[in-house]
Design a protein around this motif. Structure first.
Motif, short mmCIF file in Angstrom:
data_model
loop_
_atom_site.label_atom_id
_atom_site.label_comp_id
_atom_site.label_asym_id
_atom_site.label_seq_id
_atom_site.Cartn_x
_atom_site.Cartn_y
_atom_site.Cartn_z
N LEU A 13 0.83 -1.20 0.00
CA LEU A 13 0.00 0.00 0.00
C LEU A 13 0.87 1.25 0.00
N TRP A 14 1.95 1.23 0.78
CA TRP A 14 2.85 2.38 0.81
C TRP A 14 3.59 2.56 -0.52
N ILE A 15 3.98 1.46 -1.12
CA ILE A 15 4.65 1.56 -2.43
C ILE A 15 3.71 2.20 -3.45
N ILE A 16 2.47 1.76 -3.47
CA ILE A 16 1.50 2.33 -4.40
C ILE A 16 1.25 3.80 -4.08
N GLY A 17 1.20 4.14 -2.79
CA GLY A 17 1.00 5.53 -2.42
C GLY A 17 2.12 6.44 -2.91
N ILE A 18 3.36 5.98 -2.77
CA ILE A 18 4.50 6.77 -3.25
C ILE A 18 4.44 6.91 -4.77
N ALA A 19 4.11 5.82 -5.46
CA ALA A 19 4.00 5.88 -6.91
C ALA A 19 2.88 6.81 -7.34
N THR A 20 1.79 6.83 -6.60
CA THR A 20 0.68 7.73 -6.95
C THR A 20 1.07 9.18 -6.77
N MET A 21 1.83 9.49 -5.73
CA MET A 21 2.34 10.85 -5.58
C MET A 21 3.24 11.23 -6.74
N ALA A 22 4.08 10.29 -7.16
CA ALA A 22 4.94 10.54 -8.32
C ALA A 22 4.10 10.78 -9.57
N MET A 23 2.99 10.07 -9.69
CA MET A 23 2.11 10.27 -10.84
C MET A 23 1.54 11.69 -10.85
N LEU A 24 1.12 12.17 -9.68
CA LEU A 24 0.59 13.53 -9.61
C LEU A 24 1.68 14.55 -9.99
N VAL A 25 2.90 14.31 -9.54
CA VAL A 25 4.01 15.19 -9.92
C VAL A 25 4.21 15.17 -11.43
N PHE A 31 -1.48 6.54 5.14
CA PHE A 31 -0.34 7.35 4.72
C PHE A 31 0.01 8.44 5.73
N MET A 32 -0.98 8.89 6.49
CA MET A 32 -0.74 9.92 7.51
C MET A 32 -1.34 9.45 8.84
N PRO A 33 -0.72 8.45 9.47
CA PRO A 33 -1.32 7.84 10.66
C PRO A 33 -1.06 8.58 11.97
N ALA A 34 -0.20 9.59 11.95
CA ALA A 34 0.24 10.21 13.21
C ALA A 34 -0.93 10.72 14.06
#
Length: 543
Positions: free
Chosen positions: A167-179, A237-240
């Motif tokens: 899930l984290w890998i996909i999240g990072i890739a999705t952020m890269a997609m938006l960039v 992605f933002m669990p804090a």
């Protein structure tokens, strides 16, 4: 990308040049993963038809039930179906913390299904015969193959079958997609003009035109699907904030979910109490929420603190108008007293504005609204997004084949070779793995242990084999051979289906099995497209 090999442009290069560099390298390094995410996500739009095709043992039962319904033959009513479901659960899973019974479809017919959480908290279920109440898999001739079906594509799409890490890998890739999307819009100052321009047979120019066209055509869709994909997993992605307030562990998670949905989980008292007859609760729930009963859920069955929840079916009009399929009616009762504890009317959302927004984002991402027309729109836009990722990766290497740019110094040629192999494996190889997964469904023996895992192993093994093949063969040969294999696998799938199950396209048409027919015709269409691409490569001698 601050390494010397891929250093950013100098300050004098201007903002657009900096964005072009960002678009190129951010897009390239994530394009292979994003291609896989988009392709499997596009297939996941039709996960239910794919699952239907992958469970052929159920087709005969579905056809028989439909024939009985058309003839008006009597079938068990809801009260009897609920009694059968409860008897099965009491006999086979008395200690399960939850029983979930789906007595019928919205019209009172269809399958009888029961679900529960096993000792590992896995959600599992079985289908019961709606005439006898016996498990279909226990009946002679009813041995059904274990399979993940179309859910494999759903799972891979958002977590790569790797749980939280995936899930984290996909999240990072999705952020890269938006960039990459934002930098791409900035870079292409004539992006909308270029959308109406296509220059065939021009090599690099043709690839760029194709990349621009599919990107601009579905640009709002790409932004929406990436953004909503991040939002619906926001607490991961933002669990804090959640961890700070609730802590960690299963108990903390349950309290978080309970407070977020404005509901309280029932607490087991430890005092035994038989589960009451369910039909009166179902009838009262249907009256209060104004919808046919979809499911009856018993929390802590056999305990004096048990709770009975009755959930409704959304009608066709509801699914066309509402973003979230989760907003059905719901009525919860105390099993001991019959008191109504909670009511949710159709269209309402638990948890107020927060959950309404979350539900809407989930509906947008998973296309739970609009019916089949909207699913087809998502499917076509998903294919365009897949083509955008693939054409961008190919464009990178086509440009550098014509002009060596030397970004990696003395290792540039080796890096280009690596990128070419990854392009082949990520595009043609993944497609081979996807259709190979369907082949495995027909060829892996039905009675073998851990059968669903065997199908997944075939998927990943074929993909790994495609990667190895791309490295040992020259790029042009690798493209041709893998496209040829893809075309053969797709075009021969109906033949394999006929040889293994006796089913075929004409039979599917005659019995109006549109889901199976659509899956096989869709695979054949992909095979014809792969065959067309192969013919083009053979004719031109290039990829």
């Amino acid at each position: 990308m601050s390494t010397p090999a891929t250093k950013a442009p100098s300050q004098g290069g201007g903002f657009r040049q900096a964005q072009a560099w960002l678009h190129t390298w951010c897009g390239l390094w994530f394009s292979w993963l994003l291609f896989a995410v988009f392709l499997t996500g596009t297939l996941a739009v039709f996960d239910e038809p794919i699952t239907h095709w992958m469970t052929p043992e159920h087709h005969a039962e579905e056809a028989a039930a439909a024939a009985k319904k058309a003839k008006g033959e009597p079938t068990a009513d809801r009260a009897q179906r609920l009694a059968w479901g409860m008897a099965y659960m009491a006999r086979h899973h008395p200690g399960a913390p939850m029983w979930e019974l789906w007595p019928s479809d919205a019209q009172g017919g269809g399958e009888l299904r029961v679900f529960w959480f096993d000792a590992n908290r896995e959600y599992v279920g079985v289908t019961l015969d709606p005439v006898t109440g016996k498990p279909l898999n226990d009946e002679p001739g009813h041995a059904a193959r274990a399979t993940q079906g179309g859910h494999h594509f759903v799972d891979f799409h958002y977590e790569l079958h790797a749980g939280t890490v995936g899930l984290w890998i996909i999240g990072i890739a999705t952020m890269a997609m938006l960039v990459a999307l934002v930098s791409g819009v900035i870079t292409h100052k004539r992006i909308f003009k270029d959308f109406f321009t296509f220059r065939p047979k021009k090599g690099q120019r043709s690839w760029l035109d194709a990349h621009n066209a599919v990107a601009v055509l579905t640009l709002p869709f790409q932004f929406m699907i990436a953004y909503t994909g991040l939002v619906i997993s926001g607490t991961s992605f933002m669990p804090a904030p959640k961890v700070l307030h609730y802590g960690t562990g299963p108990a903390a998670q349950m309290r978080f979910v309970s407070e977020l949905s404005d509901s309280e989980n029932p607490v087991a008292t430890g005092r035994a109490m038989p589960v009451p007859v369910l039909e009166p609760f179902a009838a009262r729930g249907q009256e209060r929420m104004g919808q046919p009963v979809r499911a009856v859920v018993i929390d802590h069955p056999g305990d004096a603190g048990a709770r009975i929840g009755v959930y409704g079916w959304n009608g066709d009009d509801d699914s066309l108008r509402r973003l979230s399929a989760a907003t059905t009616g719901m009525v919860q009762f105390s099993a001991a007293t019959g008191e109504v504890q909670r009511v949710r009317l159709p269209g309402a959302a638990d948890g107020g504005a927060t959950m309404t927004a979350q539900s809407a984002m989930g509906g947008l991402h998973m296309v739970t609204f609009g019916g089949w027309p909207m699913k087809w729109l998502y499917f076509l836009c998903g294919l365009a997004g897949t083509a955008m990722m693939g054409s961008g990766a190919v464009l990178f290497i086509v440009k550098r084949r014509q002009k060596h740019l030397g970004e990696f110094g003395g290792a540039t040629a080796r890096v280009y070779r690596l990128i070419e192999a990854l392009n082949v494996a990520a595009i043609a190889g993944l497609a081979i793995a996807c259709v190979g997964y369907l082949w495995a469904n027909r060829l892996v023996p039905v009675g073998i242990g851990h059968r669903a895992d065997r199908e997944l192993q075939v998927f990943f093994a074929l993909w790994a084999l495609a990667l190895a093949h791309a490295f040992v063969r020259q790029p042009a040969r690798a493209w041709r051979e893998q496209l040829g294999a893809l075309a053969a696998l797709c075009l021969l799938l109906p033949v394999v289906n006929f040889l293994t199950t006796g089913d075929h396209l004409l039979a599917q048409l005659l019995r109006s099995d549109w889901e199976s027919l659509g899956v096989e015709l869709g695979v054949v269409a992909f095979g014809l497209a792969a065959l067309g691409a192969l013919r083009h490569l053979l004719r031109k001698g290039v990829r």
